[in-house]
Design an enzyme around this catalytic site. Structure first.
Site, PDB file in Angstrom:
ATOM      1  CG  ASP A  62      63.941  29.721  69.417  1.00  0.00           C
ATOM      2  OD1 ASP A  62      65.150  29.639  69.900  1.00  0.00           O
ATOM      3  OD2 ASP A  62      62.986  29.491  70.124  1.00  0.00           O
ATOM      4  CD  GLU A  75      63.105  32.954  71.020  1.00  0.00           C
ATOM      5  OE1 GLU A  75      62.212  33.722  70.172  1.00  0.00           O
ATOM      6  OE2 GLU A  75      62.517  32.143  71.844  1.00  0.00           O
ATOM      7  CD  GLU A 109      63.063  30.066  75.322  1.00  0.00           C
ATOM      8  OE1 GLU A 109      62.921  30.744  74.275  1.00  0.00           O
ATOM      9  OE2 GLU A 109      62.691  28.732  75.585  1.00  0.00           O
ATOM     10  CG  HIS A 126      59.491  31.904  76.290  1.00  0.00           C
ATOM     11  ND1 HIS A 126      59.005  31.005  77.409  1.00  0.00           N
ATOM     12  CD2 HIS A 126      59.796  31.306  75.183  1.00  0.00           C
ATOM     13  CE1 HIS A 126      59.195  29.794  76.888  1.00  0.00           C
ATOM     14  NE2 HIS A 126      59.454  29.887  75.899  1.00  0.00           N
TER      15      HIS A 126
HETATM   16 MG    MG Z   1      62.585  30.114  72.328  1.00  0.00          MG
END
Ligand code: MG
Length: 384
Positions: A194, A220, A246, A296
Site C-alpha cells: 500500500d 493498493e 478508501e 477498508h
Molecule cells: Mg490503504
C-alpha cells in the site's frame, strides 16, 4: 418509539511510539463515535472515518434531520440526510458524518429486532472471514523499516495468512523492503503493498514491474485517487492486481472507479463512504462489473464489526464449490481504542474470525473506557 438523542464522542489515544507512512506521521489515534438512543432507551453505536472534530461538526448539523424519526426506517433517514446536504457535500467528510449515523442506526435496528446486522443486510453467506494484518508502517526516519522483521514474525505467530505492508519511500527502498518481507514470510502467506497514493504513473509502473516476481496480491493506492484513467493504464501494464477506493464516497464516486476500469479490488471505507446503506448499493454496482470488494477499515472495533457483517453478506462472484476465503482488513498498529473500547473482544482462531450472531453489530461499549479516552473530559462526564 422514535429517535430521541444523538451523542458524539471524540476519543483520543496517545501512542507510546509514533509511526509514519508515505503521507504523514501518527502520534495519536483520534476517532469520533456516535450513540443514538430511542425514546424507550434502546441505543446503537456508530463510527466515522476522518478527522474527528470535523466529523462531530457534521453530526451536529445532521442531528435535526434524524431526531424524532423512526429508527427502523433507516434508508428513509439516509435519503433525507443526503438530500438536505447534497448542495454542500456530495463527497467528503459530511458523507462520513452521515456514515457514522447510518452505522449507528443499523446497530440500533438490529438491537430492536433482536437480529445481527448481517441478517438485516439479507443474511450471512459465510460464517467466518479471513483477516489480513495491516501493519509494517515506518518507525524510524533514518531506517524506516528497521522493525519490519520482528513485526512480521509477530503476525505469523498470531496466525495471519495475509499481511499488508507499507511502501511509498521510493522505488529502491520499497523494492528492498518487499523482497525482504517475501523472504521472511515464505511463499504460503499472502503479501499486499500500500503506497497511500505516493507515486506518479511512471513510478508506479516501474515499481510494479520490479515487484511482480514477489507474488503480490494487490498494489493498493499506487496513484492519487483523482486519476481514474491513470489507474486503468497502470492496470494494463502490470500483472499485480490494483486496489483502491478508501478515499472515495457514495455509489456515484465508486461508479467512477468501476466505469474507468481503475481497480481490480474496490476498498470502500463503510464508515466514510455512506455507511452500510450505501455500501449495499456500492456492492450491487460492483457486482455488475465483476469487481471484488474488500472494505477498508481503520479505527475502533465498531468499524471492524461493520466490515465483518458487510463481508458476511457479500455475494460470491463467481460462485463455486471451493470458494476462497473472504478477506477483511484488520489493523494491527497500536490503538487502545480498537483494543479496549468494545466488548466482547475480536478473536482470531486459526487465522479466521467468526461473524457475530448477537443482535446489531454484536458489541457494546465499555463506558468506563469511553470516559478514559474522551475529550474534553468535563463534557463527557456531564453527558454520561
Ligand atoms: Mg490503504
Amino acid at each position: 418509539m422514535v429517535i430521541e438523542k444523538i451523542e458524539s464522542f471524540i476519543l483520543k489515544d496517545k501512542l507510546s511510539k509514533s509511526f509514519f507512512f508515505s503521507q504523514w506521521e501518527y502520534s495519536e489515534r483520534c476517532i469520533c463515535i456516535v450513540k443514538i438512543t430511542t425514546s424507550d432507551g434502546q441505543y446503537g453505536w456508530g463510527e466515522g472515518y476522518g478527522p474527528a472534530n470535523v466529523l462531530e461538526a457534521g453530526i451536529n448539523l445532521l442531528k435535526p434531520m434524524v431526531i424524532g424519526k423512526n429508527p427502523l426506517e433507516n434508508e428513509v433517514i439516509w435519503s433525507d440526510m443526503y438530500r438536505k446536504t447534497l448542495d454542500f457535500a456530495r463527497r467528503g467528510i459530511l458523507v462520513a458524518s452521515m456514515s457514522a449515523i447510518d452505522v449507528a442506526l443499523w446497530d440500533l435496528k438490529g438491537k430492536i429486532l433482536g437480529l445481527p446486522v448481517s441478517v438485516l443486510l439479507g443474511g450471512a453467506q459465510r460464517s467466518q472471514v479471513r483477516p489480513y494484518a495491516t501493519g509494517l508502517y515506518f518507525s524510524d526516519y533514518n531506517n524506516p523499516s528497521k522493525d519490519f522483521d520482528k513485526e512480521v514474525r509477530q503476525y505469523i505467530r498470531k496466525g495471519f495468512k495475509a499481511i499488508k505492508m507499507k511502501v511509498g519511500l521510493g522505488i529502491k527502498e520499497d523494492y528492498k523492503n518487499v523482497k525482504r518481507m517475501r523472504e521472511v514470510i515464505g511463499e504460503d502467506i499472502e503479501l499486499m503493498i500500500d503506497s497511500n497514493h505516493a507515486y506518479t504513473l511512471r513510478e508506479a509502473v516501474t515499481l510494479a514491474k520490479k515487484l511482480e516476481p514477489f507474488d503480490i496480491s494487490w498494489f493498493e493506492e499506487p496513484l492519487s485517487p483523482e486519476y481514474y484513467s491513470q489507474y486503468n493504464e497502470l492496470r494494463s501494464k502490470t500483472t499485480i492486481p490494483i486496489a483502491g477506493g478508501e478515499c472515495e464516497y457514495l455509489r456515484f464516486g465508486f461508479h467512477q472507479l468501476l466505469r474507468n476500469k481503475s481497480v481490480d479490488i474496490l476498498q470502500p471505507d463503510i464508515c466514510a463512504s455512506g455507511g452500510l446503506t450505501e455500501a449495499k448499493k456500492i456492492a450491487a454496482l460492483a457486482s455488475t462489473y465483476g469487481i471484488e470488494i474488500i472494505p477498508h477499515t481503520w479505527g475502533t472495533a465498531i468499524g471492524i464489526h461493520v466490515a465483518l457483517h458487510f463481508i458476511a453478506n457479500l455475494e460470491s462472484i463467481p460462485g463455486r464449490m471451493m470458494s476462497p476465503d473472504f478477506l477483511m482488513e484488520f489493523d494491527q498498529t497500536e490503538n487502545g481504542l480498537r483494543e479496549r473500547l468494545t466488548y466482547p473482544k475480536i478473536e482470531m482462531v486459526d487465522g479466521m474470525i467468526d461473524i457475530p450472531k448477537r443482535p446489531g453489530l454484536g458489541i457494546d461499549i465499555d463506558e468506563a473506557v469511553l470516559r478514559e479516552y474522551a475529550i474534553p473530559k468535563d463534557r463527557i462526564e456531564s453527558i454520561l
